[in-house]
Design an enzyme around this catalytic site. Structure first.
Site, PDB file in Angstrom:
ATOM      1  N   ASN A   1       7.641  -5.492 -14.195  1.00 37.53           N
ATOM      2  CA  ASN A   1       6.764  -5.253 -13.031  1.00 37.53           C
ATOM      3  C   ASN A   1       5.514  -4.704 -13.528  1.00 37.53           C
ATOM      4  O   ASN A   1       5.438  -4.153 -14.571  1.00 37.53           O
ATOM      5  CB  ASN A   1       7.475  -3.928 -12.321  1.00 37.53           C
ATOM      6  CG  ASN A   1       9.027  -4.517 -11.867  1.00 37.53           C
ATOM      7  OD1 ASN A   1       8.996  -5.823 -11.819  1.00 37.53           O
ATOM      8  ND2 ASN A   1       9.814  -3.615 -11.212  1.00 37.53           N
ATOM      9  N   GLY A   2       4.345  -4.783 -12.677  1.00 42.39           N
ATOM     10  CA  GLY A   2       3.046  -4.480 -13.150  1.00 42.39           C
ATOM     11  C   GLY A   2       2.140  -5.499 -13.513  1.00 42.39           C
ATOM     12  O   GLY A   2       2.231  -6.561 -13.048  1.00 42.39           O
TER      13      GLY A   2
ATOM     14  N   GLU B   1      -1.527   3.092  13.859  1.00 43.24           N
ATOM     15  CA  GLU B   1      -0.016   2.567  13.295  1.00 43.24           C
ATOM     16  C   GLU B   1       0.546   1.757  13.932  1.00 43.24           C
ATOM     17  O   GLU B   1       1.134   0.762  13.464  1.00 43.24           O
ATOM     18  CB  GLU B   1       0.602   4.044  12.902  1.00 43.24           C
ATOM     19  CG  GLU B   1       2.147   3.752  12.586  1.00 43.24           C
ATOM     20  CD  GLU B   1       2.339   3.224  11.222  1.00 43.24           C
ATOM     21  OE1 GLU B   1       3.223   2.814  10.756  1.00 43.24           O
ATOM     22  OE2 GLU B   1       1.134   3.171  10.552  1.00 43.24           O
TER      23      GLU B   1
ATOM     24  N   LYS C   1       1.885  -1.931  12.598  1.00 43.86           N
ATOM     25  CA  LYS C   1       3.123  -2.424  12.727  1.00 43.86           C
ATOM     26  C   LYS C   1       3.116  -3.833  13.193  1.00 43.86           C
ATOM     27  O   LYS C   1       3.782  -4.774  12.734  1.00 43.86           O
ATOM     28  CB  LYS C   1       4.128  -1.461  13.401  1.00 43.86           C
ATOM     29  CG  LYS C   1       4.180  -0.226  13.052  1.00 43.86           C
ATOM     30  CD  LYS C   1       5.450  -0.133  11.924  1.00 43.86           C
ATOM     31  CE  LYS C   1       4.761  -0.504  10.436  1.00 43.86           C
ATOM     32  NZ  LYS C   1       3.903   0.691  10.181  1.00 43.86           N
TER      33      LYS C   1
ATOM     34  N   GLU D   1       1.874  -6.285  10.302  1.00 44.69           N
ATOM     35  CA  GLU D   1       2.744  -6.346   9.213  1.00 44.69           C
ATOM     36  C   GLU D   1       3.790  -7.414   9.645  1.00 44.69           C
ATOM     37  O   GLU D   1       4.289  -8.336   8.623  1.00 44.69           O
ATOM     38  CB  GLU D   1       3.417  -5.027   8.774  1.00 44.69           C
ATOM     39  CG  GLU D   1       2.403  -4.025   8.226  1.00 44.69           C
ATOM     40  CD  GLU D   1       3.089  -2.753   7.873  1.00 44.69           C
ATOM     41  OE1 GLU D   1       2.825  -2.200   6.783  1.00 44.69           O
ATOM     42  OE2 GLU D   1       3.717  -2.316   8.928  1.00 44.69           O
TER      43      GLU D   1
ATOM     44  N   HIS E   1     -18.463   0.112  22.051  1.00 45.80           N
ATOM     45  CA  HIS E   1     -19.502  -0.016  20.825  1.00 45.80           C
ATOM     46  C   HIS E   1     -19.445  -1.140  20.427  1.00 45.80           C
ATOM     47  O   HIS E   1     -19.717  -1.172  18.848  1.00 45.80           O
ATOM     48  CB  HIS E   1     -19.571   1.380  20.098  1.00 45.80           C
ATOM     49  CG  HIS E   1     -20.072   2.614  20.872  1.00 45.80           C
ATOM     50  ND1 HIS E   1     -21.306   2.721  21.248  1.00 45.80           N
ATOM     51  CD2 HIS E   1     -19.225   3.571  21.678  1.00 45.80           C
ATOM     52  CE1 HIS E   1     -21.195   3.992  21.988  1.00 45.80           C
ATOM     53  NE2 HIS E   1     -19.872   4.404  22.182  1.00 45.80           N
TER      54      HIS E   1
ATOM     55  N   LYS F   1       7.609  -3.621  -0.258  1.00 47.95           N
ATOM     56  CA  LYS F   1       7.587  -2.112   0.130  1.00 47.95           C
ATOM     57  C   LYS F   1       6.947  -1.103  -0.446  1.00 47.95           C
ATOM     58  O   LYS F   1       6.236  -0.478  -0.210  1.00 47.95           O
ATOM     59  CB  LYS F   1       9.415  -1.594  -0.040  1.00 47.95           C
ATOM     60  CG  LYS F   1       9.439  -0.163   0.538  1.00 47.95           C
ATOM     61  CD  LYS F   1       9.205  -0.225   2.037  1.00 47.95           C
ATOM     62  CE  LYS F   1       9.733   1.019   2.572  1.00 47.95           C
ATOM     63  NZ  LYS F   1       9.189   1.161   3.995  1.00 47.95           N
TER      64      LYS F   1
END
Length: 619
Positions: free
Chosen positions: A101-102, A492, A496, A499, A515, A614
C-alpha cells in the site's frame, strides 16, 4: 487506500486471507490477489474486479493450500486495474512475493536502473519495482551478516533505504518459508497476535474475527513474523516501542446484519453513535462538557486565541460546523483548512493557536501530514478520531475519540454525526471556560441530548424519502442550499449524492446562489433547501422563492408544524428540530437517505462507489 492481509500458522492461510480481504474491500476493490508458499513454490492467484467476481472465482477454479500467505485488495494508483497490475508482485527470480500500500515516488528512476541491470518488469505498478529491488538486494546478501535480522528482512531494509514515498508492505520468500516481513512508512500496518499463529494487516477489520490483540506499527518499523513470535525494529531509531492493544469492537460489529448495505446500517446506527459520542462527557451540574484526553489544562485552553481545524472531505464539513459553534459559543476565531492545502501552505500561526485535526480512520495521509507540520512548528494538536490506536490518534498531543464503531461504507455517515456531536460538546466546553452562562449551557446540553431521539424520528421518513428519490433519480444536477449551520449540512448532502450516485450536486450558502450558480437553475434542477425555523428563517424562504421563480423543484427540510412552507416548496420533509446546535445532527439524516435511495434506484454499488476508497492513505 488498499488492503493487506498476511497469515502464518497451522491453519490453511487462503480462506483466512480471503475473508480478511472481503472485510477490507471497502479500502480498494479494483482487483485482488493472494500468494501462498506451499510445496516448495509460491502459488499466486490474482484477478481484476471485485473479490466475489474475480479472486473468489479464480480460487474456486484452482485452489491454494498452505499455512503462510499474503493477500491484497487494490485501489489503483500506478497503472489501470488489470490482472497483471494486481498484487501480489514477484521479484525477478519468482522466489519473493510482495504486497504494497502507498506510493513509491521515485519508482521511475528505480525501474530504469533495474531494467538496465537486466530486470524485466511486466506491470505498470510502482509495487513491482519494489519487489524487484528487494530481490536484487537479496542476491547481494551472500556475505552479509546481521544476527538481529534474517536475510529477507535485511534485503527489505536495504531496498527501503533507496525508496522515496510511502509504504505498508508484506513480503514472503521461498528461502524463508516460515517468515513474513512487513514494514510501514506513512501507510498503516498492524500485527495481529494469536496463539500459534500471527497476522499482518492494514486494518483491524481484517483480523478481528481471529484475534483482538494487536500491535500498531509506527513509521519506519520493520517486523519479522513467524507463527510463534514477532520482532519489531525501527529503522530510524534502531529500537521499537511495542504495545499490545485490544480492539474495542467485534467482527459482528463490522457486519451489515439485516440491512441491504453497510451504508444503510450505519445511517440507522446514528441515534446510538450520537449517544456514544455524548456518553460520559456531559456535566449537567456545571452545564458543560468534560473530556479525558485533551491533555491541556483549563488555563492552557483559556489562553488559546485562535483555532485552526484541518480535515478532508466529510470531516472538513464537520469542521465547518465546529467553526460556527466555537466562534458563537466561545468567541474564538476559527479557520477550517483543507489538510491537503494546509500541509503545503505557510499560514501565519501565532503561539496561542490550537490546531484540531479531524479524521474517521486516523490514517488520512493529508491530515497526518498537516498534524506533523503543525507540531513541527511548535503548536499543540488535538485529534478528533474514530479509530483507537491509529497513527493520528497516537501522534496527536491529545484528542477525543468518537466511539462510533467500525464504519465500512465508503460514504461516511455515522462518523460525520459523531464528529459534529463531539465538536458541539467541545464548543460548549470552550464557551463555558470563557463567557457562556450556565443557563445557556443547559439549553445546549438539552438540545444535544434530544438529538438522538429526533434522529430516530427522522429515520421514519424513509419511505417518503424513497419516493422523492424515485421521482428525481434521473435528474442530472442537484443543488443543496442552507445558511449558517445549514450550509455545512448542504455541502455534506451534496457530497453524499455525488459519491454514491455519480450525479452532479453542489452545496451552497443559500444567499450565494444569485451570485452566479442560479444561472444553472431550471425545471430539471431539484433544489434541496435546509429551512428550519430560526433567526434566518425568512431569509431562507426568500432564497427558496428565488429557486421557485426559476421553476426548480424544491425539497425543503422544515421544522415540524411549519405550515407556511408547504405553499412554497414542492416537497416538505418535516424535522422535529428548529435551527440550533442539533440541526446538523438531525438535518443530515434525510440527505443521507436521499443519496442512498437515489444510488440504489440507479443501480449503483452503494458500499463500493467507483473510483473511491474508504481511507485515503496516499497523497
Amino acid at each position: 487506500m488498499c488492503g493487506i492481509v498476511g497469515y502464518i500458522g497451522k491453519r490453511e492461510a487462503p480462506p483466512i486471507i480471503l475473508e480478511g480481504l472481503r472485510r477490507l474491500e471497502y479500502r480498494g476493490y479494483d482487483s485482488a490477489g493472494i500468494s501462498v508458499i506451499a510445496e516448495g513454490r509460491i502459488e499466486t492467484r490474482k484477478r481484476q474486479g471485485k473479490i466475489a467476481e474475480g479472486l473468489t472465482r479464480a480460487l474456486r477454479e484452482s485452489s491454494l493450500y498452505g499455512g503462510l500467505g499474503i493477500g491484497h485488495t487494490r485501489w489503483a494508483t500506478h497503472g489501470p486495474p488489470s490482472d497483471r497490475n494486481s498484487h501480489p508482485h514477484l521479484d525477478a527470480t519468482g522466489r519473493i512475493a510482495l504486497v504494497h500500500n502507498g506510493v513509491i515516488e521515485n519508482h521511475a528512476s528505480l525501474r530504469q536502473r533495474l531494467e538496465q541491470a537486466g530486470h524485466r518488469l511486466v506491470s505498470e505498478t510502482d509495487t513491482e519495482v519494489l519487489a524487484h529491488l528487494i530481490g536484487a538486494e537479496y542476491t547481494r546478501l551472500e556475505n552479509a551478516s546481521r544476527p538481529d535480522l534474517p536475510p529477507l528482512a535485511q534485503a527489505v531494509e536495504q531496498a527501503l533505504r533507496q525508496v522515496i514515498g510511502t509504504y505498508g508492505i508484506a513480503v514472503i520468500s521461498l528461502d524463508a518459508p516460515g517468515l513474513i516481513v512487513g514494514a510501514r512508512r506513512g501507510s498503516p500496518l498492524i500485527i495481529g497476535v494469536g496463539q500459534g499463529e500471527n497476522f499482518l494487516a492494514s486494518d483491524t477489520n481484517a483480523i478481528v474475527a481471529h484475534t483482538r490483540q494487536v500491535v500498531y506499527l509506527n513509521d519506519h518499523d520493520l517486523v519479522t513474523l513467524t507463527a510463534d513470535q514477532f520482532d519489531v525494529l525501527n529503522l530510524a531509531s534502531g529500537s521499537a516501542r511495542i504495545e499490545v492493544s485490544e480492539v474495542e469492537f467485534t467482527a459482528e460489529d463490522a457486519d451489515r446484519g439485516e440491512f441491504a448495505h453497510h451504508m444503510l446500517k450505519e445511517i440507522h446506527e446514528q441515534p446510538q453513535t450520537i449517544r456514544n459520542a455524548l456518553r460520559g462527557r456531559i456535566d449537567r451540574e456545571e452545564a458543560t462538557a468534560h473530556f479525558g484526553g485533551l491533555n491541556m489544562s483549563a488555563a492552557e485552553l483559556r489562553a488559546v486565541d485562535r483555532i485552526v481545524i484541518s480535515a478532508c472531505g466529510t470531516s472538513w464539513h464537520a469542521g465547518l460546523v465546529g467553526e460556527y459553534l466555537i466562534e458563537e459559543f466561545a468567541h474564538i476565531p476559527v479557520d477550517v483548512e483543507y489538510a491537503s492545502e494546509f500541509r503545503y501552505r505557510n499560514p501565519p500561526l501565532d503561539k496561542n493557536t490550537l490546531v484540531i485535526v479531524i479524521t474517521q480512520s486516523g490514517e488520512t495521509a493529508d491530515t497526518l501530514a498537516a498534524l506533523r507540520e503543525a507540531r513541527r512548528r511548535g503548536h499543540r494538536v488535538l485529534a478528533i478520531c474514530n479509530v483507537v490506536g491509529s497513527t493520528i490518534a497516537r501522534e496527536a498531543d491529545g484528542g477525543i475519540y468518537l466511539h462510533a464503531g467500525p464504519e465500512i461504507g465508503v460514504a461516511s455517515t455515522k462518523a460525520f454525526s459523531s464528529q459534529v456531536a463531539v465538536l458541539s460538546l467541545f464548543a460548549l466546553f470552550m464557551g463555558r471556560l470563557r463567557m457562556m452562562s450556565p443557563g445557556q449551557g443547559r439549553i445546549i446540553l438539552g438540545q444535544l441530548e434530544a438529538a438522538s431521539t429526533q434522529v430516530e424520528q427522522v429515520l421514519e421518513l424513509d419511505a417518503q424519502i424513497r419516493q422523492l428519490a424515485a421521482r428525481y433519480q434521473e435528474s442530472s444536477s442537484f443543488f443543496f442550499l442552507g445558511r449558517q449551520l445549514g450550509f455545512p449540512v448542504a455541502l455534506e448532502g451534496a457530497l453524499k449524492l455525488k459519491e454514491i450516485s455519480y450525479l452532479h450536486a453542489e452545496g451552497y450558502p443559500a444567499a450565494e446562489m444569485k451570485h452566479g450558480p442560479i444561472a444553472l437553475i431550471d425545471e430539471h434542477t431539484p433544489c434541496v433547501v435546509a429551512a428550519p425555523q430560526g433567526a434566518l428563517y425568512e431569509k431562507v424562504l426568500s432564497n427558496l422563492e428565488e429557486m421557485k421563480a426559476r421553476r426548480a423543484p424544491v425539497i425543503a427540510l422544515a421544522s415540524e408544524g411549519d405550515t407556511g412552507i408547504a405553499s412554497r416548496a414542492d416537497h416538505v420533509l418535516p424535522l422535529p428540530v428548529r435551527d440550533g446546535v442539533a440541526f446538523p445532527l438531525v438535518g443530515i439524516v434525510p440527505l443521507q437517505l436521499l443519496a442512498y435511495h437515489v444510488a440504489v434506484l440507479r443501480g449503483c454499488d452503494v458500499d463500493k462507489p467507483r473510483n473511491l476508497a474508504k481511507s485515503v492513505t496516499v497523497e
